[in-house]
Design an enzyme around this catalytic site. Sequence first.
Site, PDB file in Angstrom:
ATOM      1  N   HIS A 260       0.851  -1.186   0.000  1.00 10.29           N
ATOM      2  CA  HIS A 260       0.000   0.000   0.000  1.00 10.29           C
ATOM      3  C   HIS A 260       0.891   1.243   0.000  1.00 10.29           C
ATOM      4  O   HIS A 260       1.658   1.452   0.932  1.00 10.29           O
ATOM      5  CB  HIS A 260      -0.899  -0.025   1.239  1.00 10.29           C
ATOM      6  CG  HIS A 260      -1.885   1.080   1.287  1.00 10.29           C
ATOM      7  ND1 HIS A 260      -2.959   1.143   0.426  1.00 10.29           N
ATOM      8  CD2 HIS A 260      -1.960   2.187   2.051  1.00 10.29           C
ATOM      9  CE1 HIS A 260      -3.650   2.239   0.678  1.00 10.29           C
ATOM     10  NE2 HIS A 260      -3.069   2.897   1.659  1.00 10.29           N
ATOM     11  N   ASP A 262       0.594   5.179  -0.125  1.00 11.79           N
ATOM     12  CA  ASP A 262      -0.240   6.377  -0.138  1.00 11.79           C
ATOM     13  C   ASP A 262       0.362   7.354  -1.144  1.00 11.79           C
ATOM     14  O   ASP A 262       1.543   7.693  -1.055  1.00 11.79           O
ATOM     15  CB  ASP A 262      -0.311   6.975   1.265  1.00 11.79           C
ATOM     16  CG  ASP A 262      -1.149   6.102   2.186  1.00 11.79           C
ATOM     17  OD1 ASP A 262      -2.172   5.571   1.711  1.00 11.79           O
ATOM     18  OD2 ASP A 262      -0.783   5.924   3.358  1.00 11.79           O
ATOM     19  N   ASP A 372      -7.906   1.125   2.286  1.00 12.32           N
ATOM     20  CA  ASP A 372      -7.554   2.079   3.350  1.00 12.32           C
ATOM     21  C   ASP A 372      -8.362   3.369   3.293  1.00 12.32           C
ATOM     22  O   ASP A 372      -7.834   4.427   3.570  1.00 12.32           O
ATOM     23  CB  ASP A 372      -6.044   2.394   3.246  1.00 12.32           C
ATOM     24  CG  ASP A 372      -5.565   3.279   4.385  1.00 12.32           C
ATOM     25  OD1 ASP A 372      -6.119   3.169   5.486  1.00 12.32           O
ATOM     26  OD2 ASP A 372      -4.650   4.094   4.171  1.00 12.32           O
ATOM     27  N   HIS A 577      -6.899   9.285  -0.835  1.00 14.09           N
ATOM     28  CA  HIS A 577      -7.549   9.130   0.468  1.00 14.09           C
ATOM     29  C   HIS A 577      -6.803   9.704   1.676  1.00 14.09           C
ATOM     30  O   HIS A 577      -7.238   9.481   2.820  1.00 14.09           O
ATOM     31  CB  HIS A 577      -7.949   7.666   0.714  1.00 14.09           C
ATOM     32  CG  HIS A 577      -6.797   6.709   0.834  1.00 14.09           C
ATOM     33  ND1 HIS A 577      -6.492   5.794  -0.135  1.00 14.09           N
ATOM     34  CD2 HIS A 577      -5.875   6.524   1.802  1.00 14.09           C
ATOM     35  CE1 HIS A 577      -5.444   5.078   0.231  1.00 14.09           C
ATOM     36  NE2 HIS A 577      -5.044   5.507   1.413  1.00 14.09           N
TER      37      HIS A 577
HETATM   38 ZN   LIG Z   1      -3.596   4.673   2.667  1.00 14.31          ZN
END
Ligand SMILES: [Zn+2]
Length: 1027
Positions: A260, A262, A372, A577
């Site tokens: 993951h 971001d 997430d 997000h």
């Molecule tokens: Zn995230």
Amino acid sequence: MYHQPVLKHRRTLLERAEKFTSDIYFTDCNLRGRLYGDTCSLDSLSSFLSPKRITFSEAVKHTFQPYTVGDSFGPTWWTCWFRVSLKVPDSWRGKEVHLRWESDGEGMVWKDGEPVQGLTKEGEKTSYILTECLQDNKPQSVTFYVELACNGLFGAGLGSMIAAPDPNKKFSVQKAELVVFNRDVRELLTDFEMLVDIVKLLGEGEQRGFQALFTANEMVNLCDPANPSTFAAARSLAQKFFKQRNGESQHIVHAMGHCHIDSAWLWPYEESIRKCGRSWVTVIRLMEKNPDFIFTCSQAQQFHWVKEWYPGLYSQIQRFVQKGRFIPVGGTWVEMDGNLPSGESMVRQFLEGQNFFKAEFGNYCKEFWLPDTFGYSAQLPQLMQGSGITRFLTQKLSWNLVNTFPHNTFFWEGIDGSQVLTHFPPGNSYEMKGKVEDLVNTLKNNKDKGRANHSAALFGFGDGGGGPTQLMLDRLERVADTDGLPKVRMSSPDDLFTALEGDSGLLCTWTGELFLELHNGTYTTQAKIKLGNRQCEALLHDVEVASCLALCHNKAFSYPAAKLQEIWRLLLLNQFHDVLPGSCTEMVVDDALEYYKEVQSTGTRLLQEACGALISGGQEGACPAVLNTLAWERTEVIQLEEDTVPPKLALARVPSVGLAVVQESAKPSCPVTVTTQADCTVLMENGILRAVLDQKGCLVSLSLVNTNREAIADGCLGNQFVVFDDVPLYWDAWDVMDYHLQTRRPVVEVMKPAAVTSSGGLRGSVCFSLRVSGKSTITQEVILDADCPYLKFSTQVEWAESHKFLKVEFPVRVRSPDATYEIQFGHLQRPTHRNTSWDWARFEVWGHRWADLSEHGFGVAVLNDCKYGYSCFQNTLTLSLLRAPKAPDLHADMGSHRFTYALMPHMGCFQDASVIQCAYNLNHPLRLVPNASNLQLLSAFSVSADGVILETIKQAEFQKNALVVRLYESHGGSTSVTLSTPLPLREAWHCDLLERPDPKHRADITASGISLHFSPFQIRSLLLILE
Ligand SMILES: [Zn+2]
């Protein structure tokens, strides 16, 4: 057996095995102490420090200075490049040799001009394998580079992970040496680790745990760390245990490598590009060594970055995508926020994402992937289905603070009835490590035991990237089918969902939104980001409409498809997000606001060009026209010139999706009057509304003139500003806790009492100022326009608070168990009471441009132009305005803010009262087009009934002579409408959100237009082929 039977003491045996592999205790004599053999220092190590992130070819041109291990460098966000020269000793022939590199920061090894592997201590990557077996003929002198980012996997928070970054952090390399790596010790350590974990996690209730205990103990007996020839016997004991198989019915865990990343969070966008490079090149190295390893990877934007910045790596990725091992997943441009983007923005997330995946890798994604994100709109199932996606994976609802979500595998049904098969990995993580704990949790937490026998387990360091390691793969490989644990197979999202689909008869259905009972502050934090998002969404809508009108009316006009895609992608990126929710650092906020500025300047220019093409031949000094991009006729007061005092106003009447010349003489049906009354209150009237404001700017009364129906609750005040203490438990920018409601304090200190600033005619207004605290003030202009059914509150706040929450309340004379909130392409209800824990947990909720509280026959709506946080308890509708968290952005929301909200009382239901249209109007002000002489009245589209809204008009993605129009049913009822247009259409087809026409579903064009049938909240897209 050469030893005595063991005592019946579980703890001593267990700790004995742990100490045998401990990296803290007894390393002088235990197995762990033998992991590395001889060491040898580097030939040379030199470095060069760059304040910017630069390319490899640029970096190597610089002069490198000698670097001594232990020396510090920095500060935060700089990059230190190292040149590493080494010679492997001849005597190490036949051995596995690593560069052992331990440093702060995130590293990338570059060799021969290409990135080859990530090196990050936090991500358990401290070895670069030089050779698995040193051969005679291999060159033993090597030079390569390490690019070391001066930030950790999670940025550089000062004191805690989410604290604002420390700008002056220093970094160092603690170890850089050649070392002989003992692979056999590593394998044995992994065996021990798995056995010890099985002992611990299965506990004393399972005999299998004791079998693991005795196996581990016997292995210690057999194994002499100083004598590698003893290892084989110990290993075979472990293998015997791991190979004792499960029965047929055992749960199957689909393990998928994942990382993951971001797209921006505690680090800026630019660093995410490097995170992708470091993480994914490491994945490729693991794939070369582990033929079964599968990796799932989301976010088209990140692939796009890697394509641009690491073309060599990208082509390696493409090869593994073709092999079905590096699996693009998700179908969206970024993993966006699941609540706040508009309906059309969400469509574009899928459109840009799916088109990218199709063009680059040959296939559309079949799964939506949002592990997430802070809640999931009830419109998403329809948007997924329309984008070729029938499956959805997340796990975030496991973070619910109050209620435990009751399913892991279920059908999720949206507001229109669309369903998607949804899976929450029961391990409640998207960054597992392949440990026994992950498998046991997956089995134990699964809330659909007996209904679904397959679960996903995503493994690999995440959030800040990092991804899987060899150790994780080794762990999983050992317990692929080991009695007592679930079966594990390396798998793909497609395999998982196919297995779940194959046996879905017993699955339950969850209808409506997936509301995350946490992070409710993200609807409000970083008000400027929210404003930028809303304004850019409206602008892009208007640019597309105007450009389509220009395309159809001016042969010389060329539709700015490439420019539009560019700025759409910027807007979509900012919907990531941790950006749109406001949970990012100040650097990210700065970047995001810069992107909005770019969207706005380019968008404004494109709008001007389109309008110019529409009125071509217009003469300087001619009358202005107004553009209405919405699909209904509008009559509104507009300001003809900016910044004139008093403002030069006119009443404009514009047809649906059209232009009209402004008639400056147009008169309203009833002029506005504003008068100060004897008791110092101010009365505002426009023939529709009658409002009475007190000296503090509060609404004493608001009534509908025709029916004399009062909107404000007895003895209460509307437009009441309130401040709350806002100190969450940890996640500062994210969370507002329920207990903040107990600290309510009305803002009552008047700086400037309400006074008439415009006494009426086309517009009446009243101005006042309040003091929130010594540092913060509110100035508001209350505006009533002629012929307008709502009262506007144009607000300016100087905000310098710490951990406070500003809201505005409207206690209304309405009784209803539910309030209604606008979401993407529709609306939904949430309770106004707190009967159950599920109701209570929604003390702060999100909505888009309006929320409404109605009883039979009457209601009140709050509209806004850039806010997303609401609450409604009993009869008080509240709009959330500003927060003041201090992490991860120390200065979040400090400074000046401008926003507008409006209050709209109405008879009947909100649907019939056109609340939805009014909220659109507030967000899409009529746009002035100067110098529009000889303009014909122009209306490009209209829809025959109010319930269906024509949301989008754009050029088709793949056909230059075609438009795509998107409509949706907004009232929540079935209806038939006619879409009329004077544009010359050759044919029309129904298409999906990816604009793929349905060959079986041609739309009939009759003299009156195209007839369309809608079920509640249905979205329909049409491909209109122009003549
Ligand atoms: Zn995230």
